[in-house]
Design a protein around this motif. Sequence first.
Motif, PDB file in Angstrom:
ATOM      1  N   ARG A  64       0.828  -1.216   0.000  1.00 54.10           N
ATOM      2  CA  ARG A  64       0.000   0.000   0.000  1.00 54.10           C
ATOM      3  C   ARG A  64       0.860   1.262   0.000  1.00 54.10           C
ATOM      4  O   ARG A  64       0.561   2.223  -0.696  1.00 54.10           O
ATOM      5  N   LYS A  65       1.930   1.238   0.781  1.00 56.80           N
ATOM      6  CA  LYS A  65       2.822   2.400   0.801  1.00 56.80           C
ATOM      7  C   LYS A  65       3.477   2.585  -0.571  1.00 56.80           C
ATOM      8  O   LYS A  65       3.634   3.717  -1.048  1.00 56.80           O
ATOM      9  N   PHE A 104       2.760   6.319  -7.256  1.00 58.03           N
ATOM     10  CA  PHE A 104       1.750   6.940  -8.114  1.00 58.03           C
ATOM     11  C   PHE A 104       1.063   8.080  -7.358  1.00 58.03           C
ATOM     12  O   PHE A 104      -0.148   8.035  -7.094  1.00 58.03           O
ATOM     13  N   PRO A 105       1.827   9.124  -6.995  1.00 59.20           N
ATOM     14  CA  PRO A 105       1.274  10.199  -6.150  1.00 59.20           C
ATOM     15  C   PRO A 105       0.170  11.000  -6.836  1.00 59.20           C
ATOM     16  O   PRO A 105      -0.647  11.627  -6.148  1.00 59.20           O
ATOM     17  N   GLU A 139      -7.006   7.793  -6.765  1.00 61.63           N
ATOM     18  CA  GLU A 139      -7.238   6.773  -5.748  1.00 61.63           C
ATOM     19  C   GLU A 139      -6.164   5.699  -5.895  1.00 61.63           C
ATOM     20  O   GLU A 139      -6.267   4.838  -6.769  1.00 61.63           O
ATOM     21  N   PRO A 140      -5.125   5.732  -5.051  1.00 60.73           N
ATOM     22  CA  PRO A 140      -4.074   4.704  -5.139  1.00 60.73           C
ATOM     23  C   PRO A 140      -4.650   3.308  -4.953  1.00 60.73           C
ATOM     24  O   PRO A 140      -5.639   3.113  -4.241  1.00 60.73           O
ATOM     25  N   ALA A 141      -4.049   2.344  -5.600  1.00 59.38           N
ATOM     26  CA  ALA A 141      -4.491   0.955  -5.484  1.00 59.38           C
ATOM     27  C   ALA A 141      -4.300   0.474  -4.049  1.00 59.38           C
ATOM     28  O   ALA A 141      -3.215   0.630  -3.463  1.00 59.38           O
ATOM     29  N   GLY A 187      -6.450  -1.840 -12.201  1.00 64.92           N
ATOM     30  CA  GLY A 187      -5.787  -0.700 -11.579  1.00 64.92           C
ATOM     31  C   GLY A 187      -6.074  -0.545 -10.103  1.00 64.92           C
ATOM     32  O   GLY A 187      -5.588   0.396  -9.471  1.00 64.92           O
ATOM     33  N   LYS A 188      -6.832  -1.465  -9.514  1.00 61.43           N
ATOM     34  CA  LYS A 188      -7.193  -1.372  -8.103  1.00 61.43           C
ATOM     35  C   LYS A 188      -6.307  -2.222  -7.200  1.00 61.43           C
ATOM     36  O   LYS A 188      -6.371  -2.108  -5.978  1.00 61.43           O
ATOM     37  N   ILE A 189      -5.486  -3.078  -7.811  1.00 58.28           N
ATOM     38  CA  ILE A 189      -4.757  -4.082  -7.048  1.00 58.28           C
ATOM     39  C   ILE A 189      -3.383  -3.575  -6.628  1.00 58.28           C
ATOM     40  O   ILE A 189      -2.524  -3.309  -7.461  1.00 58.28           O
TER      41      ILE A 189
END
Length: 265
Positions: free
Chosen positions: A105-106, A112-113, A117-119, A174-176
């Motif tokens: 997650r980090k 991808f700043p 919505e980051p994965a 793109g959510k993973i």
Amino acid sequence: MAMTSLHLKPPICVDIWTCKLYDPEGREYLDLYSGIAVNSLGHGDPDWIRVVTEQAHTLTHVSNAFYSIPQVELAKPLVACLFADRVFFSNSGTEANEAAIKFARKFQRYSFPDKKEPATEFISFTNSFHGRTMGAVALTSKEHYRSPFEPVMPGVTFLEYGNIDAAGKLIQSGKIAAVFVEPIQGEGGVHSATKEFLQSLRGACDDSGSLLVFDEVQCGLGRTGYLWAHEAYGVVPDIMTLAKPLAGGLPIGAALVTEKVAASI
């Protein structure tokens, strides 16, 4: 006799390697259980006893705010024989997988700043086992491990182990944040992945920016004829989790990561 009712006393012979145990009535057991792959050197291995005793006389514990020489001496050979550049030590395999969850997650937020919505989601597979803490148990497919503690960590999708099409489609969403997979499943019944399956996961993760995590807590460290189970497939992950036989019976875990991942921590 059920495993839970077996009360063990120290082995009669502790000056040589042994796989025999004795209960209070003196009955002898041939230990084929090995603490679920933890006691890789058996009971009473003289070299294990020597190094544990020497370390206990030197230093037993310091906060992880400090480095220690044995920590470095263990990290160096692990890195030398692996894809990894850095090692994060913990107390168990489940903690190693918890670390991998956090790292993934980090990594997504760091790498991808500009993404709105980051994965944050994860893929795991049928018959998987990744541990019993709240994050790791959320990645574990057997419902009876999860249901007593729900709600567990959300955002985990379980796919059929070996299903290339389903995994590729979801990774490309793109959510993973990361895909967790055992190259050879242990708790699930010793199911081996195919080379094509692991290659497809590697390719899909490369294309999408997701991380590929190999859980070798049970199948790693020489249990398959290779030092690491993934060597048989010629596919390397971004993170690998390791524990069980690494300390021959003492609590330890490790998350091994590439510099790409380490840079985000």
